[in-house]
Write an enzyme that holds these catalytic residues in place. Structure first.
Site, mmCIF file in Angstrom:
data_model
loop_
_atom_site.group_PDB
_atom_site.id
_atom_site.type_symbol
_atom_site.label_atom_id
_atom_site.label_comp_id
_atom_site.label_asym_id
_atom_site.label_seq_id
_atom_site.Cartn_x
_atom_site.Cartn_y
_atom_site.Cartn_z
ATOM 1 N N GLU A 166 0.705 -1.250 0.120
ATOM 2 C CA GLU A 166 -0.018 -0.132 0.049
ATOM 3 C C GLU A 166 0.910 1.404 0.076
ATOM 4 O OE1 GLU A 166 -0.540 -3.150 1.351
ATOM 5 O OE2 GLU A 166 -2.851 -2.320 0.923
ATOM 6 N N HIS A 208 -10.225 -4.512 10.437
ATOM 7 C CA HIS A 208 -11.340 -4.729 9.280
ATOM 8 C C HIS A 208 -12.215 -4.100 9.311
ATOM 9 C CE1 HIS A 208 -8.485 -8.038 8.489
ATOM 10 N NE2 HIS A 208 -8.085 -7.525 7.139
#
Lengths: 269, 393
Positions: free
Chosen positions: A89, A158
């Protein structure tokens, strides 16, 4: 049931095409589109409209998108414009920002916004602050998008909502739509905007269908960024929300309406 | 032009780190000065490459004078900044580049202004070689409206065309540079991006992520590690398990270059640029260089290294002296001419410092301007809820 909608003027002048409706209208050729398809079509149209727009992220190309939001785009546009990245990322967010520096218009997808924390330095320090630090010499026309907030049973790592985090950073436009119309109009506006935009979607909204009118389906339909919207008129109390919780507010309003309390549900986009 | 082989002198430069001999081949012409000379340059170390840059470099008189002037300008500008900082006219961060001038000037000699470059916070030298003026740079250091970023960027955030700063976060500029390279490839314009970082940043994870993606996608990027031996106060031996930074790209070919010799840097950059432009993908260059000042103005620079070490580099490997000696001993310029350049540079710096000290600070409204691009002006809350400032794009 067609809800009455109007756009609140919040003191800022309109920047792009604004739909102003004072009265409810039953849309002529209404089409049912879910949020996922609305986002997909929005990206497709913007990719077609401007050669400089491209999408990068994990699994966006050959996998058709981790949540299928970019389904079909790789087949249509190919490797140059729909780029699968390795699971890095910080690296690919930085690459996306650098591409924006050099004149392209990237859409950088985070598989979920939780993973954006790996890359948050690039979003804030490299994207959001650069226009200011360069005193206007270096704009950063980038969109970061992906699902944010609650999902179904995916556990704490998450499920975080980043609206407050990114919303507090000057230089970033943060968008968190609810309906398919808003998702469509605002994503198109975000891609056309010359500023870094954080576009917070919601995984559980992807499959929810909405009626979209012909006007909304037009390829130049954009909504102004930064304007709130009244989803449901009311007189006794205002419920303010964004993203998936707007649906809960509307449900609550329906329950209260039976008891004679009229709630206005306002959406901060 | 007649060429006669004349060996004029062997200039031996012995030092702990370097063992180069310059063998001079001069060409004679009818002009007073030698218009062009070819010098032996130090061989580079190669990683995953069969051949490296050439072992000789040709320098024209014009180029020599240009490199001399630019390096001298950077040197004087940085020393002036040091002075102004001690007088508290420059505040905040100030990372000085003196000692490393050959890197900035050599790199620019190997690429063109239509190529792209991005570096970290020790950026004043690059701002100059990329088209900034001394005036704008100094006024930015003092935070005035005449600064290259109108006083809002400061030492670490200066931008010019095809120069993306000036970046404060260590290592973040490397993926950004790869993004610029991606744009070059995407647009098919045969340009490349030079992405610089230091020996300290070389251990950053995002750099390895960038190596991976640049190689996968064959981006036209030159990674350059300016190894000045110290990351702030941590020497390379104390921070890296492998100090062979030119090999750290693993599958990326690398070269290690003497960063104190402007001709070495230039030839290496040309070699690297050719590699990129031929579509082979990224290449890594390690420039072995040295900074005379500490990490920044708040660092005296002697707690982690000895004064003797600094003195030795200054006397044996100074980039400006090296170029000057080469030019003088080959009759490419006269001492008077170089002195004149020194005087002109000094004047330029004085004028710039004068401007930087007297130019007014940015207006209060600028505090909130440039938050968003291409937007209508909007109101921003000031320090209290009832003070409003207008933000313009």
């Amino acid at each position: 049931m067609a809800s009455i909608r109007c756009f609140l003027r919040s003191g800022k002048s309109a920047v792009s095409v604004v739909l102003r409706r004072e009265f409810s209208k039953t849309s002529p050729a209404a089409v049912q589109v879910n949020v996922r398809d609305a986002l997909n079509q929005a990206m497709d149209e913007e990719l077609e409209r401007d050669e400089r727009v491209f999408l990068l992220g994990e699994e966006v190309a050959q996998y058709d998108g981790a949540y299928k939001v970019s389904r079909g785009l790789w087949k249509k546009y190919g490797d140059k414009r729909i780029i699968d990245t390795p699971i890095t990322e910080m690296g690919f967010a930085g690459i996306a920002v650098g591409a924006a520096f050099a004149g392209l218009r990237p859409i950088c997808e985070f598989m979920t916004w939780n993973f954006s924390m790996q890359a948050i330095d690039q979003v804030i320090n490299s994207a959001a602050k650069t226009y200011y630090m360069s005193a206007g010499a270096q704009p950063v026309p980038i969109v970061f998008r992906g699902p944010n907030g609650s999902s179904a049973g995916v556990a704490a790592q998450h499920s975080q909502c980043f609206a407050a985090w990114y919303g507090h950073c000057p230089g970033l436009k943060v968008i968190s739509p609810w309906s398919a119309e808003d998702a469509r109009g605002l994503l198109k506006a975000a891609i056309r905007d010359n500023n870094p935009v954080v576009f917070l979607e919601n995984e559980l909204m992807y499959g929810v269908p909405f009626d979209l009118s012909e006007e909304v389906m037009h390829k130049d339909f954009v909504l102004p960024i930064g304007k709130a919207k009244v989803e449901r008129q009311g007189t006794h109390i205002t419920l303010v929300s964004h993203s998936r919780c707007v649906g809960f507010c509307l449900d609550a309003a329906a329950v209260l309406a039976k008891e004679g309390v009229e709630c206005e549900v306002s959406v901060v986009l | 032009m007649q060429k006669m082989l004349t060996i004029i002198s062997n200039v031996l430069r012995g030092s702990a780190r370097r063992n180069a001999t310059s063998l001079v081949v001069a060409s004679r012409s009818y002009a007073d000065f030698t218009p062009e000379a070819t010098f032996d340059i130090k061989k580079v170390d190669l990683h995953r490459l069969e051949e490296g840059p050439p072992l000789t470099a040709t320098l024209t008189r014009e180029e020599g004078l240009k490199y001399y002037r630019t390096m001298q300008t950077i040197r004087r500008m940085e020393l002036k900044a040091d002075q102004l900082y001690k007088q508290k006219i420059i505040r905040g961060f100030c990372h000085l580049y003196d000692g490393q001038e050959a890197c900035a000037v050599g790199i620019e000699g190997g690429i063109t202004l239509s190529d792209h470059l991005i570096t970290a916070y020790r950026a004043h030298g690059y701002t100059l070689t990329r088209g900034g003026t001394v005036r704008e740079i100094m006024a930015e250091l003092t935070g005035r409206r005449g600064g290259i970023a109108k006083g809002k960027g400061g030492s670490m955030h200066m931008y010019t065309k095809n120069f993306y700063g000036g970046n404060g976060i260590v290592g973040a500029q490397v993926p950004l540079g790869a993004g610029v390279a991606l744009a070059c490839k995407y647009l098919g314009n045969d340009q490349l991006c030079v992405s610089l970082y230091g020996d300290g940043a070389a251990n950053q994870g995002q750099i390895f992520e960038t190596y991976n993606m640049s190689s996968l996608w064959k981006l036209p990027i030159i990674f350059i590690c300016e190894n000045n031996q110290y990351a702030m106060g941590t020497s390379v031996e104390r921070s890296a398990a492998s100090t062979e930074y030119y090999k750290r790209g693993d599958y990326i070919p690398g070269i290690r270059v003497d960063g104190m010799d402007v001709l070495c840097v230039r030839e290496a950059t040309k070699f690297a640029a050719d590699h990129c432009r031929s579509g082979k993908g990224p290449i890594l260059m390690e420039l072995q260089t040295y900074r005379y000042h500490g990490h920044s103005m708040s660092d005296p620079g002697v707690s982690y290294r000895t004064r003797e070490e600094i003195q030795e580099v200054r006397s044996k490997s100074d980039p400006i002296s090296m170029l000057k000696d080469r030019m003088l001993s080959n009759n490419m310029a006269s001492i008077e001419e170089l002195k004149e350049i020194d005087i002109a540079v000094r004047k330029e710096i004085e004028d710039a410092a004068q401007f930087a000290t007297t130019d007014p600070e940015p207006p209060l409204d600028d505090l909130c301007s440039h938050i968003f691009a291409n937007d209508q002006p909007f109101e921003v809350r000031g320090a209290t809820p009832w003070t409003k400032l207008t933000s313009t794009s």
